[in-house]
Design an enzyme around this catalytic site. Structure first.
Site, PDB file in Angstrom:
ATOM      1  N   CYS A 270       5.064  12.315 -14.207  1.00  0.00           N
ATOM      2  CA  CYS A 270       5.594  11.235 -14.735  1.00  0.00           C
ATOM      3  C   CYS A 270       5.917  10.472 -14.139  1.00  0.00           C
ATOM      4  CB  CYS A 270       6.852  12.186 -14.602  1.00  0.00           C
ATOM      5  SG  CYS A 270       7.819  12.262 -13.249  1.00  0.00           S
TER       6      CYS A 270
ATOM      7  N   ALA B 192       0.177  -8.481  19.674  1.00  0.00           N
ATOM      8  CA  ALA B 192       1.162  -8.517  18.670  1.00  0.00           C
ATOM      9  C   ALA B 192       3.340  -8.916  19.209  1.00  0.00           C
ATOM     10  CB  ALA B 192       1.695  -7.890  17.513  1.00  0.00           C
TER      11      ALA B 192
ATOM     12  N   HIS C 146       0.873  -1.363   0.051  1.00  0.00           N
ATOM     13  CA  HIS C 146       0.045   0.005  -0.282  1.00  0.00           C
ATOM     14  C   HIS C 146       0.671   1.466  -0.289  1.00  0.00           C
ATOM     15  CE1 HIS C 146      -3.888  -2.848   1.645  1.00  0.00           C
ATOM     16  NE2 HIS C 146      -3.594  -2.277   0.869  1.00  0.00           N
TER      17      HIS C 146
ATOM     18  N   GLY D  65      -2.081  -8.936  13.343  1.00  0.00           N
ATOM     19  CA  GLY D  65      -2.388  -7.772  12.627  1.00  0.00           C
ATOM     20  C   GLY D  65      -3.800  -6.634  11.635  1.00  0.00           C
TER      21      GLY D  65
HETATM   22  C1  BV8 Z   1      -8.389  -2.536  -5.606  1.00  0.00           C
HETATM   23  C2  BV8 Z   1      -3.809   3.428   2.375  1.00  0.00           C
HETATM   24  C3  BV8 Z   1      -7.990  -3.192  -7.466  1.00  0.00           C
HETATM   25  C4  BV8 Z   1      -2.343   4.212   3.245  1.00  0.00           C
HETATM   26  C5  BV8 Z   1      -4.899   1.673   2.491  1.00  0.00           C
HETATM   27  C6  BV8 Z   1     -12.993  -7.280  -3.664  1.00  0.00           C
HETATM   28  C7  BV8 Z   1     -11.733  -8.077  -4.255  1.00  0.00           C
HETATM   29  C8  BV8 Z   1     -10.868  -6.982  -4.642  1.00  0.00           C
HETATM   30  C9  BV8 Z   1     -10.762  -5.184  -4.205  1.00  0.00           C
HETATM   31  C10 BV8 Z   1     -12.385  -4.739  -3.469  1.00  0.00           C
HETATM   32  C11 BV8 Z   1     -12.802  -6.002  -3.558  1.00  0.00           C
HETATM   33  N1  BV8 Z   1     -14.249  -5.031  -2.492  1.00  0.00           N
HETATM   34  C12 BV8 Z   1     -13.730  -3.449  -2.261  1.00  0.00           C
HETATM   35  C13 BV8 Z   1     -12.772  -3.608  -3.117  1.00  0.00           C
HETATM   36  C14 BV8 Z   1     -11.869  -2.417  -3.427  1.00  0.00           C
HETATM   37  C15 BV8 Z   1     -11.033  -1.410  -1.989  1.00  0.00           C
HETATM   38  C16 BV8 Z   1     -11.267  -3.084  -0.689  1.00  0.00           C
HETATM   39  O1  BV8 Z   1     -10.953  -3.132  -0.384  1.00  0.00           O
HETATM   40  N2  BV8 Z   1     -12.031  -2.142   0.547  1.00  0.00           N
HETATM   41  C17 BV8 Z   1     -12.637  -2.280   1.230  1.00  0.00           C
HETATM   42  C18 BV8 Z   1     -13.060  -1.187   2.207  1.00  0.00           C
HETATM   43  C19 BV8 Z   1     -13.810  -3.617   0.963  1.00  0.00           C
HETATM   44  N3  BV8 Z   1      -9.709  -1.648  -2.320  1.00  0.00           N
HETATM   45  C20 BV8 Z   1      -8.861  -0.955  -2.834  1.00  0.00           C
HETATM   46  O2  BV8 Z   1      -9.434  -0.501  -3.212  1.00  0.00           O
HETATM   47  C21 BV8 Z   1      -7.770  -1.605  -3.207  1.00  0.00           C
HETATM   48  N4  BV8 Z   1      -7.196  -1.731  -4.335  1.00  0.00           N
HETATM   49  O3  BV8 Z   1      -8.855  -3.592  -4.887  1.00  0.00           O
HETATM   50  O4  BV8 Z   1      -7.194  -2.606  -6.768  1.00  0.00           O
HETATM   51  C22 BV8 Z   1      -7.022  -4.793  -7.848  1.00  0.00           C
HETATM   52  C23 BV8 Z   1      -6.464  -5.550  -6.928  1.00  0.00           C
HETATM   53  C24 BV8 Z   1      -5.937  -6.448  -7.721  1.00  0.00           C
HETATM   54  C25 BV8 Z   1      -5.228  -6.067  -8.305  1.00  0.00           C
HETATM   55  C26 BV8 Z   1      -6.015  -5.791  -9.732  1.00  0.00           C
HETATM   56  C27 BV8 Z   1      -6.422  -4.380  -9.281  1.00  0.00           C
HETATM   57  C28 BV8 Z   1      -6.205  -0.887  -2.621  1.00  0.00           C
HETATM   58  C29 BV8 Z   1      -6.658  -0.850  -1.252  1.00  0.00           C
HETATM   59  C30 BV8 Z   1      -5.239   0.002  -0.390  1.00  0.00           C
HETATM   60  C31 BV8 Z   1      -6.883   1.500  -0.145  1.00  0.00           C
HETATM   61  N5  BV8 Z   1      -5.286   1.648   1.222  1.00  0.00           N
HETATM   62  N6  BV8 Z   1      -3.914   2.445   2.873  1.00  0.00           N
HETATM   63  C32 BV8 Z   1      -3.200   4.526   4.568  1.00  0.00           C
HETATM   64  O5  BV8 Z   1      -3.891   5.654   3.715  1.00  0.00           O
HETATM   65  O6  BV8 Z   1      -2.562   4.048   5.186  1.00  0.00           O
HETATM   66  S1  BV8 Z   1      -6.036   0.451   2.816  1.00  0.00           S
HETATM   67  C33 BV8 Z   1      -5.420   0.476   4.637  1.00  0.00           C
HETATM   68  O7  BV8 Z   1      -6.396  -0.264   5.518  1.00  0.00           O
HETATM   69  C34 BV8 Z   1      -4.192   0.253   5.336  1.00  0.00           C
HETATM   70  O8  BV8 Z   1      -3.303   0.062   4.787  1.00  0.00           O
HETATM   71  C35 BV8 Z   1      -4.442  -0.576   6.437  1.00  0.00           C
HETATM   72  O9  BV8 Z   1      -2.910  -1.678   6.698  1.00  0.00           O
HETATM   73  C36 BV8 Z   1      -5.489  -1.590   5.711  1.00  0.00           C
HETATM   74  C37 BV8 Z   1      -5.874  -2.681   6.263  1.00  0.00           C
HETATM   75  O10 BV8 Z   1      -6.478  -1.768   7.244  1.00  0.00           O
HETATM   76  P1  BV8 Z   1      -5.733  -3.105   8.923  1.00  0.00           P
HETATM   77  O11 BV8 Z   1      -3.731  -3.331   8.533  1.00  0.00           O
HETATM   78  O12 BV8 Z   1      -5.231  -4.406   8.789  1.00  0.00           O
HETATM   79  O13 BV8 Z   1      -5.812  -1.946  10.245  1.00  0.00           O
HETATM   80  P2  BV8 Z   1      -6.898  -2.773  11.057  1.00  0.00           P
HETATM   81  O14 BV8 Z   1      -7.095  -1.536  11.669  1.00  0.00           O
HETATM   82  O15 BV8 Z   1      -8.383  -2.989   9.801  1.00  0.00           O
HETATM   83  O16 BV8 Z   1      -7.305  -3.872  11.801  1.00  0.00           O
HETATM   84  C38 BV8 Z   1      -6.072  -3.870  12.920  1.00  0.00           C
HETATM   85  C39 BV8 Z   1      -6.287  -5.175  13.125  1.00  0.00           C
HETATM   86  O17 BV8 Z   1      -5.296  -5.611  14.498  1.00  0.00           O
HETATM   87  C40 BV8 Z   1      -7.446  -5.346  13.749  1.00  0.00           C
HETATM   88  O18 BV8 Z   1      -8.246  -7.042  13.316  1.00  0.00           O
HETATM   89  C41 BV8 Z   1      -6.849  -5.529  15.371  1.00  0.00           C
HETATM   90  O19 BV8 Z   1      -7.879  -6.016  16.408  1.00  0.00           O
HETATM   91  C42 BV8 Z   1      -5.496  -5.691  15.333  1.00  0.00           C
HETATM   92  N7  BV8 Z   1      -5.235  -4.965  16.032  1.00  0.00           N
HETATM   93  C43 BV8 Z   1      -4.821  -4.409  17.300  1.00  0.00           C
HETATM   94  N8  BV8 Z   1      -4.104  -4.058  17.700  1.00  0.00           N
HETATM   95  C44 BV8 Z   1      -3.095  -4.913  17.994  1.00  0.00           C
HETATM   96  C45 BV8 Z   1      -3.747  -5.997  17.169  1.00  0.00           C
HETATM   97  N9  BV8 Z   1      -3.285  -7.260  16.726  1.00  0.00           N
HETATM   98  C46 BV8 Z   1      -2.428  -7.453  16.733  1.00  0.00           C
HETATM   99  N10 BV8 Z   1      -2.020  -7.176  18.585  1.00  0.00           N
HETATM  100  C47 BV8 Z   1      -2.323  -5.710  18.928  1.00  0.00           C
HETATM  101  N11 BV8 Z   1      -2.085  -4.776  19.156  1.00  0.00           N
END
Ligand code: BV8
Length: 233
Positions: free
Chosen positions: A124, A224, A113, A180
């Site tokens: 560019c 973690a 990401h 995570g």
């Molecule tokens: C794309 C930017 C097409 C940087 C981010 C189905 C198939 C394909 C795509 C889609 C699909 N359905 C929907 C889509 C579109 C979309 C998508 O997934 N939407 C979601 C909301 C449904 N996806 C996209 O648009 C992606 N692109 O699909 O292009 C394609 C694909 C493949 C091939 C060709 C074309 C692009 C997605 C990227 C978006 N950019 N970030 C930034 O600003 O940071 S996403 C963002 O969410 C971050 O990168 C983050 O890392 C990511 C995921 O979140 P998590 O890391 O899991 O974080 P979260 O808070 O959710 O969870 C934390 C976890 O940790 C929890 O479970 C918690 O319990 C746990 N935790 C907390 N504390 C601890 C812990 N665990 C252990 N120890 C702790 N202490």
């Protein structure tokens, strides 16, 4: 007969950096609470309000100097070194845009990401290291176009980086480990299903069961910083 050391594929998410003090996305005080995703992490948002989006990423980039790697980052780096010494590997694919894996000693981290400390010229496609703020006045060091510099971040609707390399590494892995991540964002959330379809054993290390927890053969739940060193040693 020498036993080949395993190749382990690790997918990490915001949870691995939580104990370092970096907010996750979806926990109750997560990043998105103060910003709607649509407001900051999409190309349309950047086109509509580049000042807001630059501010969102400038604040997060600046905050990196206040945080440091935690025991989970360091344990993965130690495991990677020891596996590589024995002919195996630990491939780290991260959804995170922070630099804590690298600062914890890991090498060749794949940032699918993007990275906070990189900038991209949308005129560019030149990419460069960026430690300070970006703004609409920033100019590209290569083509010197003004106001086309953006954070080198993969936004929603954009294609993640190095997908071919990621799929190749997934295909050669002996084990898939997710650390995570909530399993909310694709295509990263689909990697566990790809691993299963290839018969690769899957393990989830997370604070709690993720949205994809049913796809994992085994799971350990907890912070973690505690459970990753236990697993990695
Ligand atoms: C794309 C930017 C097409 C940087 C981010 C189905 C198939 C394909 C795509 C889609 C699909 N359905 C929907 C889509 C579109 C979309 C998508 O997934 N939407 C979601 C909301 C449904 N996806 C996209 O648009 C992606 N692109 O699909 O292009 C394609 C694909 C493949 C091939 C060709 C074309 C692009 C997605 C990227 C978006 N950019 N970030 C930034 O600003 O940071 S996403 C963002 O969410 C971050 O990168 C983050 O890392 C990511 C995921 O979140 P998590 O890391 O899991 O974080 P979260 O808070 O959710 O969870 C934390 C976890 O940790 C929890 O479970 C918690 O319990 C746990 N935790 C907390 N504390 C601890 C812990 N665990 C252990 N120890 C702790 N202490």
């Amino acid at each position: 007969m020498t036993v080949q050391s395993p190749i382990i594929f690790v997918l990490s998410g915001a949870g691995i950096s939580a104990e370092s003090g970096i907010k996750t996305f979806r926990d109750n005080d997560g990043l998105w609470e103060t910003h709607r995703v649509e407001d900051v992490a999409t190309p349309d948002a950047f086109a509509r309000d580049p000042v807001l989006v630059h501010r969102f990423y400038n604040l997060r980039r600046a905050a990196l100097s206040d945080v440091k790697p935690n025991p989970a980052h360091r344990a993965l780096a130690r495991l990677q070194s020891s596996l590589r010494e024995r002919g195996g590997d630990l491939v780290i694919v991260t959804q995170n845009v922070d630099d804590l894996h690298e600062r914890g000693g890991a090498r060749d981290v794949i940032h699918m990401h993007g990275e906070l400390k990189r900038a991209l010229c949308s005129a560019c496609n030149f990419r460069w290291d960026c430690e300070g703020d970006l703004s609409i006045e920033s100019l590209c060091p290569a083509c010197t176009t003004v106001s086309r510099a953006r954070p080198d971040i993969v936004w929603f609707g954009e294609i993640p980086y190095q997908m071919d390399r990621i799929e190749a590494e997934l295909a050669r892995a002996d084990q898939f480990v997710s650390i995570g991540t909530s399993g909310a964002v694709y295509p990263a959330a689909g990697f566990v299903q790809m691993a299963r379809s290839m018969g690769t054993p899957t393990l989830e290390l997370n604070m709690e069961p993720s949205l994809g927890s049913t796809y994992f053969d085994t799971a350990r739940h907890g912070p973690a910083g505690t459970i990753v060193p236990i697993w990695a040693e």
